[in-house]
Design a protein around this motif. Structure first.
Motif, short mmCIF file in Angstrom:
data_model
loop_
_atom_site.label_atom_id
_atom_site.label_comp_id
_atom_site.label_asym_id
_atom_site.label_seq_id
_atom_site.Cartn_x
_atom_site.Cartn_y
_atom_site.Cartn_z
N LYS A 177 -69.94 99.43 -40.93
CA LYS A 177 -70.67 98.93 -39.77
C LYS A 177 -70.11 97.62 -39.26
O LYS A 177 -70.10 97.36 -38.06
N GLU A 178 -69.65 96.77 -40.17
CA GLU A 178 -69.15 95.45 -39.77
C GLU A 178 -67.66 95.44 -39.49
O GLU A 178 -67.09 94.40 -39.21
N ASP A 179 -67.03 96.60 -39.56
CA ASP A 179 -65.58 96.68 -39.45
C ASP A 179 -65.13 96.53 -38.00
O ASP A 179 -65.53 97.30 -37.13
N ALA A 180 -64.27 95.53 -37.76
CA ALA A 180 -63.72 95.32 -36.42
C ALA A 180 -62.33 95.92 -36.29
O ALA A 180 -61.71 95.84 -35.23
N GLY A 181 -61.82 96.51 -37.36
CA GLY A 181 -60.47 97.06 -37.34
C GLY A 181 -59.43 96.01 -37.66
O GLY A 181 -59.69 94.80 -37.64
N MET A 182 -58.23 96.47 -37.99
CA MET A 182 -57.14 95.55 -38.31
C MET A 182 -56.35 95.22 -37.04
O MET A 182 -56.09 96.09 -36.22
N GLU A 183 -56.00 93.96 -36.90
CA GLU A 183 -55.37 93.50 -35.67
C GLU A 183 -54.12 92.66 -35.96
O GLU A 183 -53.89 91.64 -35.32
N TRP A 184 -53.32 93.10 -36.92
CA TRP A 184 -52.10 92.36 -37.23
C TRP A 184 -50.87 93.14 -36.78
O TRP A 184 -50.89 94.36 -36.63
N GLY A 185 -49.79 92.40 -36.56
CA GLY A 185 -48.53 93.04 -36.20
C GLY A 185 -47.70 93.35 -37.44
O GLY A 185 -47.05 94.38 -37.52
N THR A 186 -47.73 92.44 -38.41
CA THR A 186 -47.05 92.70 -39.67
C THR A 186 -47.63 91.78 -40.75
O THR A 186 -48.12 90.69 -40.45
N ILE A 187 -47.59 92.25 -42.00
CA ILE A 187 -47.97 91.45 -43.16
C ILE A 187 -46.73 91.30 -44.02
O ILE A 187 -46.17 92.30 -44.49
N ILE A 188 -46.28 90.07 -44.22
CA ILE A 188 -45.06 89.79 -44.97
C ILE A 188 -45.43 89.27 -46.35
O ILE A 188 -46.20 88.33 -46.48
N LEU A 189 -44.88 89.90 -47.38
CA LEU A 189 -45.17 89.49 -48.75
C LEU A 189 -44.00 88.70 -49.34
O LEU A 189 -42.88 89.19 -49.43
N GLY A 190 -44.30 87.44 -49.74
CA GLY A 190 -43.32 86.61 -50.44
C GLY A 190 -43.75 86.45 -51.88
O GLY A 190 -44.91 86.15 -52.16
N VAL A 191 -42.83 86.67 -52.82
CA VAL A 191 -43.18 86.66 -54.25
C VAL A 191 -42.34 85.62 -54.99
O VAL A 191 -41.27 85.20 -54.54
N CYS A 192 -42.83 85.21 -56.16
CA CYS A 192 -42.12 84.26 -57.00
C CYS A 192 -40.74 84.79 -57.34
O CYS A 192 -40.61 85.90 -57.86
N GLY A 193 -39.71 83.99 -57.08
CA GLY A 193 -38.33 84.42 -57.33
C GLY A 193 -38.00 84.56 -58.79
O GLY A 193 -36.99 85.17 -59.15
N LYS A 194 -38.84 84.00 -59.68
CA LYS A 194 -38.63 84.13 -61.12
C LYS A 194 -39.59 85.11 -61.76
O LYS A 194 -39.56 85.31 -62.97
N ASP A 195 -40.48 85.70 -60.96
CA ASP A 195 -41.47 86.64 -61.46
C ASP A 195 -42.25 86.04 -62.64
O ASP A 195 -42.39 86.66 -63.70
N CYS A 196 -42.76 84.84 -62.44
CA CYS A 196 -43.43 84.14 -63.53
C CYS A 196 -44.65 84.91 -64.02
O CYS A 196 -45.31 85.63 -63.27
N GLY A 197 -44.95 84.77 -65.30
CA GLY A 197 -46.08 85.45 -65.91
C GLY A 197 -46.14 85.09 -67.38
O GLY A 197 -45.35 84.27 -67.87
#
Length: 440
Positions: free
Chosen positions: A397-417
Protein backbone atom coordinates in the motif's frame (compact mmCIF):
# COMPACT_ATOMS: atom_id res chain seq x y z
CA UNK A 1 30.78 3.41 -32.40
CA UNK A 2 28.47 4.59 -29.69
CA UNK A 3 28.45 8.32 -28.89
CA UNK A 4 30.81 9.17 -26.00
CA UNK A 5 31.92 5.52 -25.79
CA UNK A 6 35.61 4.83 -26.29
CA UNK A 7 36.02 1.53 -24.43
CA UNK A 8 34.56 -0.63 -27.18
CA UNK A 9 37.17 -1.74 -29.71
CA UNK A 10 35.17 -3.33 -32.51
CA UNK A 11 37.54 -6.09 -33.56
CA UNK A 12 34.88 -8.36 -35.04
CA UNK A 13 33.10 -7.44 -38.22
CA UNK A 14 29.71 -7.38 -36.53
CA UNK A 15 30.27 -7.09 -32.78
CA UNK A 16 32.83 -7.22 -30.00
CA UNK A 17 32.86 -8.74 -26.52
CA UNK A 18 33.78 -6.62 -23.52
CA UNK A 19 35.08 -7.57 -20.06
CA UNK A 20 31.71 -6.78 -18.45
CA UNK A 21 29.52 -9.71 -17.46
CA UNK A 22 25.80 -9.09 -17.90
CA UNK A 23 23.09 -10.72 -15.80
CA UNK A 24 19.70 -11.65 -17.26
CA UNK A 25 16.58 -12.61 -15.26
CA UNK A 26 15.30 -16.17 -15.50
CA UNK A 27 12.18 -17.66 -13.95
CA UNK A 28 13.55 -21.16 -14.51
CA UNK A 29 15.73 -22.72 -11.84
CA UNK A 30 19.36 -22.90 -12.90
CA UNK A 31 22.40 -24.51 -11.28
CA UNK A 32 23.39 -21.33 -9.45
CA UNK A 33 20.42 -20.93 -7.11
CA UNK A 34 22.25 -18.48 -4.82
CA UNK A 35 22.31 -15.56 -7.26
CA UNK A 36 18.89 -14.02 -7.82
CA UNK A 37 16.79 -10.87 -7.99
CA UNK A 38 13.96 -10.44 -5.49
CA UNK A 39 12.70 -13.21 -3.25
CA UNK A 40 14.07 -13.77 0.25
CA UNK A 41 17.76 -13.64 1.19
CA UNK A 42 19.66 -16.78 2.15
CA UNK A 43 22.77 -16.83 4.30
CA UNK A 44 26.07 -18.70 3.88
CA UNK A 45 26.11 -22.22 5.34
CA UNK A 46 26.01 -22.25 9.14
CA UNK A 47 26.19 -18.45 9.20
CA UNK A 48 24.39 -16.34 11.74
CA UNK A 49 22.06 -13.85 9.96
CA UNK A 50 23.36 -10.28 9.76
CA UNK A 51 22.60 -7.78 12.53
CA UNK A 52 18.98 -6.68 12.43
CA UNK A 53 19.87 -3.02 11.91
CA UNK A 54 21.18 -3.87 8.43
CA UNK A 55 17.65 -4.85 7.38
CA UNK A 56 16.23 -1.37 7.95
CA UNK A 57 15.89 1.65 5.71
CA UNK A 58 17.85 4.55 7.18
CA UNK A 59 14.95 6.92 6.45
CA UNK A 60 11.95 5.11 7.98
CA UNK A 61 13.88 2.54 10.05
CA UNK A 62 11.71 -0.29 8.74
CA UNK A 63 12.77 -3.51 6.95
CA UNK A 64 13.45 -3.30 3.22
CA UNK A 65 12.81 -5.69 0.34
CA UNK A 66 15.64 -7.67 -1.20
CA UNK A 67 16.65 -6.50 -4.67
CA UNK A 68 19.70 -8.71 -5.28
CA UNK A 69 21.63 -11.59 -3.73
CA UNK A 70 24.81 -12.57 -5.54
CA UNK A 71 27.21 -15.47 -5.14
CA UNK A 72 30.42 -13.44 -5.06
CA UNK A 73 33.37 -15.82 -4.61
CA UNK A 74 36.54 -14.55 -6.32
CA UNK A 75 39.11 -17.38 -6.15
CA UNK A 76 41.72 -15.44 -8.13
CA UNK A 77 41.67 -12.52 -5.71
CA UNK A 78 40.46 -14.03 -2.43
CA UNK A 79 41.06 -17.81 -2.63
CA UNK A 80 40.15 -18.47 1.01
CA UNK A 81 37.02 -16.30 1.14
CA UNK A 82 33.41 -17.29 0.59
CA UNK A 83 31.53 -14.13 -0.41
CA UNK A 84 27.93 -13.09 -0.89
CA UNK A 85 26.58 -9.68 -1.83
CA UNK A 86 23.16 -8.25 -1.03
CA UNK A 87 21.30 -5.09 -2.07
CA UNK A 88 18.10 -4.06 -0.26
CA UNK A 89 15.80 -1.20 -1.17
CA UNK A 90 12.92 0.74 0.37
CA UNK A 91 10.28 1.99 -2.07
CA UNK A 92 7.91 3.59 0.44
CA UNK A 93 6.64 6.99 -0.66
CA UNK A 94 8.38 8.83 2.17
CA UNK A 95 11.74 7.22 1.45
CA UNK A 96 12.31 7.09 -2.31
CA UNK A 97 15.14 9.27 -3.67
CA UNK A 98 16.55 9.74 -0.16
CA UNK A 99 19.99 8.61 1.07
CA UNK A 100 19.84 5.38 3.04
CA UNK A 101 16.78 3.98 1.26
CA UNK A 102 19.10 1.57 -0.59
CA UNK A 103 21.69 -0.44 1.37
CA UNK A 104 24.27 -3.06 0.45
CA UNK A 105 25.80 -5.88 2.52
CA UNK A 106 28.74 -8.22 2.03
CA UNK A 107 29.14 -11.56 3.81
CA UNK A 108 32.68 -12.99 4.00
CA UNK A 109 33.72 -16.30 5.56
CA UNK A 110 37.25 -17.71 5.70
CA UNK A 111 37.57 -21.31 4.55
CA UNK A 112 40.44 -23.76 4.26
CA UNK A 113 41.61 -24.58 0.77
CA UNK A 114 41.54 -28.23 -0.16
CA UNK A 115 45.32 -28.23 -0.44
CA UNK A 116 45.67 -26.72 3.04
CA UNK A 117 43.39 -29.37 4.53
CA UNK A 118 45.39 -32.11 2.82
CA UNK A 119 48.64 -30.67 4.18
CA UNK A 120 47.19 -30.56 7.69
CA UNK A 121 46.10 -34.20 7.35
CA UNK A 122 49.60 -35.16 6.22
CA UNK A 123 51.14 -33.24 9.12
CA UNK A 124 48.88 -35.01 11.60
CA UNK A 125 49.71 -38.42 10.11
CA UNK A 126 53.43 -37.59 10.21
CA UNK A 127 53.24 -36.51 13.85
CA UNK A 128 51.38 -39.68 14.79
CA UNK A 129 53.86 -41.89 12.94
CA UNK A 130 56.81 -40.18 14.63
CA UNK A 131 55.16 -40.64 18.00
CA UNK A 132 54.68 -44.36 17.36
CA UNK A 133 58.29 -44.74 16.20
CA UNK A 134 59.55 -42.88 19.25
CA UNK A 135 57.52 -45.12 21.53
CA UNK A 136 58.86 -48.28 19.89
CA UNK A 137 62.49 -47.13 19.98
CA UNK A 138 62.46 -45.96 23.60
CA UNK A 139 64.13 -48.53 25.87
CA UNK A 140 62.16 -49.78 28.84
CA UNK A 141 63.06 -47.89 32.03
CA UNK A 142 65.19 -49.80 34.53
CA UNK A 143 63.49 -51.35 37.50
CA UNK A 144 63.39 -49.10 40.51
CA UNK A 145 65.81 -49.96 43.39
CA UNK A 146 63.29 -50.02 46.19
CA UNK A 147 65.98 -50.39 48.81
CA UNK A 148 67.84 -47.32 47.69
CA UNK A 149 64.60 -45.46 47.29
CA UNK A 150 63.19 -46.33 50.66
CA UNK A 151 66.34 -46.19 52.70
CA UNK A 152 67.91 -43.07 51.34
CA UNK A 153 70.62 -44.69 49.26
CA UNK A 154 69.88 -42.30 46.37
CA UNK A 155 67.32 -42.25 43.61
CA UNK A 156 67.90 -43.96 40.30
CA UNK A 157 68.86 -41.74 37.44
CA UNK A 158 67.12 -43.62 34.65
CA UNK A 159 65.86 -41.29 31.86
CA UNK A 160 62.20 -41.88 31.04
CA UNK A 161 61.28 -40.39 27.67
CA UNK A 162 57.81 -38.91 27.16
CA UNK A 163 56.05 -39.67 23.88
CA UNK A 164 55.25 -36.82 21.44
CA UNK A 165 51.61 -35.83 21.40
CA UNK A 166 50.02 -37.45 18.32
CA UNK A 167 47.27 -34.82 18.43
CA UNK A 168 49.49 -31.75 18.39
CA UNK A 169 48.51 -31.00 14.81
CA UNK A 170 44.97 -32.15 14.27
CA UNK A 171 43.59 -32.50 10.79
CA UNK A 172 41.35 -29.59 9.91
CA UNK A 173 37.98 -29.99 8.35
CA UNK A 174 37.94 -29.80 4.62
CA UNK A 175 35.39 -27.08 4.12
CA UNK A 176 33.69 -27.25 0.74
CA UNK A 177 33.24 -23.99 -1.13
CA UNK A 178 30.81 -23.59 -4.00
CA UNK A 179 32.28 -22.46 -7.28
CA UNK A 180 31.95 -18.74 -7.79
CA UNK A 181 29.14 -17.71 -10.08
CA UNK A 182 31.49 -14.85 -10.93
CA UNK A 183 35.00 -16.24 -11.32
CA UNK A 184 36.98 -18.42 -13.68
CA UNK A 185 39.40 -21.02 -12.33
CA UNK A 186 42.70 -19.56 -11.13
CA UNK A 187 45.76 -20.11 -13.42
CA UNK A 188 48.20 -22.85 -12.53
CA UNK A 189 50.51 -20.38 -10.79
CA UNK A 190 47.76 -19.01 -8.55
CA UNK A 191 46.61 -20.57 -5.27
CA UNK A 192 44.08 -23.36 -5.84
CA UNK A 193 40.46 -22.34 -5.56
CA UNK A 194 38.18 -23.93 -2.98
CA UNK A 195 36.70 -27.27 -3.94
CA UNK A 196 33.23 -27.28 -5.44
CA UNK A 197 30.43 -29.39 -4.11
CA UNK A 198 27.94 -28.53 -6.83
CA UNK A 199 30.06 -28.61 -9.99
CA UNK A 200 28.08 -25.72 -11.40
CA UNK A 201 27.56 -25.59 -15.13
CA UNK A 202 27.91 -22.48 -17.27
CA UNK A 203 26.15 -20.01 -14.97
CA UNK A 204 26.79 -16.51 -13.78
CA UNK A 205 29.32 -17.85 -11.30
CA UNK A 206 31.37 -19.76 -13.85
CA UNK A 207 31.67 -16.96 -16.36
CA UNK A 208 33.37 -14.31 -14.27
CA UNK A 209 36.92 -13.49 -15.23
CA UNK A 210 39.22 -11.02 -13.54
CA UNK A 211 40.31 -8.94 -16.49
CA UNK A 212 41.51 -5.78 -14.79
CA UNK A 213 43.85 -6.58 -11.86
CA UNK A 214 44.56 -3.12 -10.47
CA UNK A 215 47.18 -2.34 -7.90
CA UNK A 216 46.64 -3.34 -4.29
CA UNK A 217 44.59 -0.92 -2.17
CA UNK A 218 46.62 1.79 -0.49
CA UNK A 219 46.97 2.24 3.26
CA UNK A 220 44.27 4.20 5.11
CA UNK A 221 45.01 7.81 6.13
CA UNK A 222 46.67 8.40 9.49
CA UNK A 223 43.50 9.89 11.00
CA UNK A 224 41.35 6.90 10.04
CA UNK A 225 39.14 5.56 12.86
CA UNK A 226 37.65 2.15 11.99
CA UNK A 227 34.13 1.06 12.82
CA UNK A 228 33.99 -1.95 15.12
CA UNK A 229 32.89 -5.01 13.08
CA UNK A 230 29.55 -6.51 14.12
CA UNK A 231 31.13 -9.77 15.28
CA UNK A 232 33.28 -7.81 17.76
CA UNK A 233 30.74 -5.30 19.04
CA UNK A 234 28.83 -7.53 21.44
CA UNK A 235 25.15 -8.58 21.42
CA UNK A 236 23.24 -7.43 18.35
CA UNK A 237 19.59 -7.07 17.43
CA UNK A 238 18.36 -10.19 15.62
CA UNK A 239 17.37 -10.20 11.97
CA UNK A 240 13.60 -9.44 11.76
CA UNK A 241 11.00 -12.11 11.08
CA UNK A 242 9.65 -12.29 7.53
CA UNK A 243 6.35 -10.83 8.70
CA UNK A 244 8.11 -7.52 9.39
CA UNK A 245 9.21 -7.11 5.76
CA UNK A 246 7.16 -5.67 2.90
CA UNK A 247 5.84 -8.15 0.30
CA UNK A 248 8.89 -9.57 -1.49
CA UNK A 249 9.53 -9.13 -5.15
CA UNK A 250 9.21 -12.35 -7.17
CA UNK A 251 12.37 -14.45 -7.32
CA UNK A 252 14.31 -14.41 -10.58
CA UNK A 253 17.49 -16.40 -11.04
CA UNK A 254 20.40 -14.92 -12.96
CA UNK A 255 21.79 -16.23 -16.20
CA UNK A 256 24.84 -14.51 -17.61
CA UNK A 257 26.97 -13.79 -20.62
CA UNK A 258 29.68 -11.32 -21.52
CA UNK A 259 28.58 -8.06 -23.04
CA UNK A 260 28.66 -7.78 -26.81
CA UNK A 261 28.38 -4.50 -28.69
CA UNK A 262 26.99 -4.27 -32.20
CA UNK A 263 28.91 -2.28 -34.78
CA UNK A 264 25.75 -0.34 -35.62
CA UNK A 265 24.64 1.70 -32.59
CA UNK A 266 21.09 0.86 -31.48
CA UNK A 267 18.36 3.48 -31.71
CA UNK A 268 17.50 5.46 -28.57
CA UNK A 269 13.74 6.00 -28.06
CA UNK A 270 12.62 9.42 -29.31
CA UNK A 271 10.57 10.12 -26.19
CA UNK A 272 13.66 10.24 -23.95
CA UNK A 273 14.12 13.91 -23.01
CA UNK A 274 15.80 15.99 -20.35
CA UNK A 275 13.60 17.67 -17.77
CA UNK A 276 14.83 21.26 -17.48
CA UNK A 277 14.73 22.22 -13.82
CA UNK A 278 15.17 25.94 -14.46
CA UNK A 279 12.95 28.46 -16.19
CA UNK A 280 14.70 29.38 -19.50
CA UNK A 281 13.32 32.91 -19.28
CA UNK A 282 15.08 33.52 -15.99
CA UNK A 283 18.44 32.26 -17.20
CA UNK A 284 20.80 34.73 -18.72
CA UNK A 285 24.49 35.50 -19.01
CA UNK A 286 26.61 33.29 -16.76
CA UNK A 287 23.58 31.40 -15.45
CA UNK A 288 22.59 30.44 -18.99
CA UNK A 289 26.12 29.30 -19.72
CA UNK A 290 26.21 27.11 -16.62
CA UNK A 291 22.82 25.71 -17.54
CA UNK A 292 24.02 24.82 -21.02
CA UNK A 293 27.10 23.12 -19.57
CA UNK A 294 24.92 21.21 -17.10
CA UNK A 295 22.58 19.97 -19.82
CA UNK A 296 25.51 19.11 -22.09
CA UNK A 297 27.10 16.90 -19.43
CA UNK A 298 23.72 15.39 -18.62
CA UNK A 299 23.12 14.63 -22.27
CA UNK A 300 26.54 13.01 -22.64
CA UNK A 301 26.13 10.72 -19.66
CA UNK A 302 22.54 9.70 -20.30
CA UNK A 303 23.06 9.23 -24.02
CA UNK A 304 26.09 7.03 -23.43
CA UNK A 305 24.25 5.10 -20.68
CA UNK A 306 21.12 4.53 -22.77
CA UNK A 307 23.00 3.64 -25.94
CA UNK A 308 25.21 1.14 -24.15
CA UNK A 309 22.26 -0.61 -22.48
CA UNK A 310 20.34 -0.69 -25.76
CA UNK A 311 22.88 -3.15 -27.17
CA UNK A 312 21.59 -5.72 -24.65
CA UNK A 313 18.23 -4.36 -23.44
CA UNK A 314 17.30 -7.37 -21.28
CA UNK A 315 20.26 -6.94 -18.93
CA UNK A 316 19.52 -6.26 -15.26
CA UNK A 317 23.05 -6.44 -13.87
CA UNK A 318 26.54 -5.37 -15.00
CA UNK A 319 29.49 -7.06 -13.26
CA UNK A 320 33.22 -6.37 -13.50
CA UNK A 321 35.26 -6.56 -10.30
CA UNK A 322 37.71 -3.63 -10.22
CA UNK A 323 36.13 -2.38 -13.43
CA UNK A 324 34.33 0.88 -14.12
CA UNK A 325 30.60 1.53 -13.70
CA UNK A 326 28.49 2.97 -16.48
CA UNK A 327 27.33 6.32 -15.10
CA UNK A 328 23.73 7.46 -15.51
CA UNK A 329 24.68 11.09 -14.87
CA UNK A 330 27.86 13.14 -14.46
CA UNK A 331 26.26 15.96 -12.50
CA UNK A 332 24.47 14.34 -9.55
CA UNK A 333 26.25 13.57 -6.27
CA UNK A 334 27.42 10.13 -7.35
CA UNK A 335 28.39 11.28 -10.83
CA UNK A 336 30.47 14.16 -9.48
CA UNK A 337 32.19 11.80 -7.07
CA UNK A 338 33.11 9.20 -9.67
CA UNK A 339 33.37 11.00 -12.99
CA UNK A 340 36.67 12.31 -14.33
CA UNK A 341 35.83 15.68 -15.81
CA UNK A 342 38.94 15.57 -18.02
CA UNK A 343 37.73 12.24 -19.41
CA UNK A 344 34.10 13.18 -19.81
CA UNK A 345 33.73 11.71 -23.26
CA UNK A 346 35.16 8.37 -22.21
CA UNK A 347 32.92 8.19 -19.18
CA UNK A 348 35.80 7.19 -16.92
CA UNK A 349 35.22 7.01 -13.20
CA UNK A 350 37.46 7.18 -10.18
CA UNK A 351 38.05 3.88 -8.41
CA UNK A 352 40.72 2.69 -6.03
CA UNK A 353 44.20 3.37 -7.29
CA UNK A 354 43.05 5.31 -10.33
CA UNK A 355 43.24 8.94 -11.32
CA UNK A 356 41.10 11.49 -9.59
CA UNK A 357 41.94 10.02 -6.22
CA UNK A 358 40.35 12.97 -4.39
CA UNK A 359 36.94 12.09 -5.79
CA UNK A 360 36.08 8.38 -5.62
CA UNK A 361 34.19 5.63 -3.85
CA UNK A 362 34.46 6.12 -0.06
CA UNK A 363 36.95 3.93 1.79
CA UNK A 364 35.89 0.88 3.75
CA UNK A 365 34.80 2.12 7.18
CA UNK A 366 35.92 -1.12 8.85
CA UNK A 367 39.54 -1.47 7.69
CA UNK A 368 40.30 1.75 5.80
CA UNK A 369 41.06 0.04 2.48
CA UNK A 370 40.01 1.65 -0.75
CA UNK A 371 36.77 0.39 -2.20
CA UNK A 372 36.48 -0.81 -5.79
CA UNK A 373 33.59 -1.18 -8.20
CA UNK A 374 32.05 -4.65 -8.40
CA UNK A 375 28.59 -4.40 -9.96
CA UNK A 376 25.61 -2.22 -10.77
CA UNK A 377 21.89 -2.73 -11.24
CA UNK A 378 20.31 -1.06 -14.29
CA UNK A 379 16.73 0.13 -15.01
CA UNK A 380 15.39 -3.09 -16.51
CA UNK A 381 15.66 -4.53 -13.00
CA UNK A 382 12.82 -2.23 -11.95
CA UNK A 383 10.56 -3.41 -14.78
CA UNK A 384 11.23 -7.07 -14.01
CA UNK A 385 10.66 -6.81 -10.24
CA UNK A 386 7.70 -4.43 -10.21
CA UNK A 387 5.88 -6.13 -13.08
CA UNK A 388 6.39 -9.48 -11.38
CA UNK A 389 5.04 -8.20 -8.08
CA UNK A 390 2.03 -6.64 -9.79
CA UNK A 391 1.21 -9.89 -11.60
CA UNK A 392 1.20 -11.70 -8.26
CA UNK A 393 -0.95 -9.02 -6.63
CA UNK A 394 1.73 -8.24 -4.07
CA UNK A 395 1.70 -4.45 -4.32
CA UNK A 396 2.40 -2.80 -0.97
CA UNK A 397 0.00 0.00 0.00
CA UNK A 398 2.81 2.42 0.80
CA UNK A 399 4.90 1.46 -2.22
CA UNK A 400 5.75 4.36 -4.53
CA UNK A 401 7.85 2.21 -6.85
CA UNK A 402 11.57 2.39 -7.56
CA UNK A 403 12.83 5.54 -9.23
CA UNK A 404 16.56 5.05 -9.73
CA UNK A 405 18.62 4.97 -12.90
CA UNK A 406 21.36 2.74 -11.54
CA UNK A 407 22.65 1.36 -8.22
CA UNK A 408 26.45 1.11 -8.10
CA UNK A 409 28.06 -1.24 -5.58
CA UNK A 410 31.54 -0.42 -4.26
CA UNK A 411 33.20 -3.06 -2.05
CA UNK A 412 36.28 -3.26 0.17
CA UNK A 413 39.30 -3.90 -2.06
CA UNK A 414 40.77 -6.25 0.58
CA UNK A 415 37.51 -8.09 1.29
CA UNK A 416 38.00 -7.51 5.00
CA UNK A 417 36.29 -9.88 7.43
CA UNK A 418 36.97 -12.22 10.35
CA UNK A 419 40.33 -14.00 10.20
CA UNK A 420 39.07 -17.07 12.03
CA UNK A 421 38.17 -19.95 9.73
CA UNK A 422 34.45 -20.69 9.58
CA UNK A 423 33.26 -17.36 11.01
CA UNK A 424 31.06 -15.21 8.78
CA UNK A 425 31.52 -11.46 8.96
CA UNK A 426 28.97 -8.87 7.82
CA UNK A 427 30.00 -5.54 6.34
CA UNK A 428 27.88 -2.74 4.97
CA UNK A 429 29.25 -1.62 1.63
CA UNK A 430 28.77 1.52 -0.44
CA UNK A 431 25.64 1.73 -2.59
CA UNK A 432 25.82 4.73 -4.92
CA UNK A 433 22.33 5.47 -6.23
CA UNK A 434 21.76 7.66 -9.27
CA UNK A 435 18.10 8.66 -9.28
CA UNK A 436 16.04 9.20 -12.40
CA UNK A 437 14.39 12.42 -11.18
CA UNK A 438 16.13 14.53 -13.83
CA UNK A 439 14.68 12.44 -16.64
CA UNK A 440 11.20 12.03 -18.04
Amino acid sequence: MDPYDSDSSLEDEDFTETATLLGYPSEEIIDDTISHLGGWPSWPDDATPPPGEFANCKVCNRPMALLLELHGDLPDDFPTDERRLYIFGCSRKACVRKPGSVRALRATKKVKLEEQAEEENKDAETDERKADEAQESTPAPPKQDLGASLFGAGALTGNISANANPFSSQAGDNTNNDANPFATPAPSTAPPKPSSANNLSETFADKVRISNPNQLPSKPPSNFKPITPPEESGPLNPWPDQSAFPPPYPNYYLDADYETLDRTPPTIPENVTIDNTEDPASAGGKDAELKDTFESELDKAFLRFSTRLAHNPEQVLRYEFRGEPLLYSYVDEVGKRLHHSHHSQQGHVATAGGAGASSKIPRCEYCGSERVFELQLVPHTISVLEDGREKLGLDAKEDAGMEWGTIILGVCGKDCGPKEVGVTGWREEWAGVQWEELMK
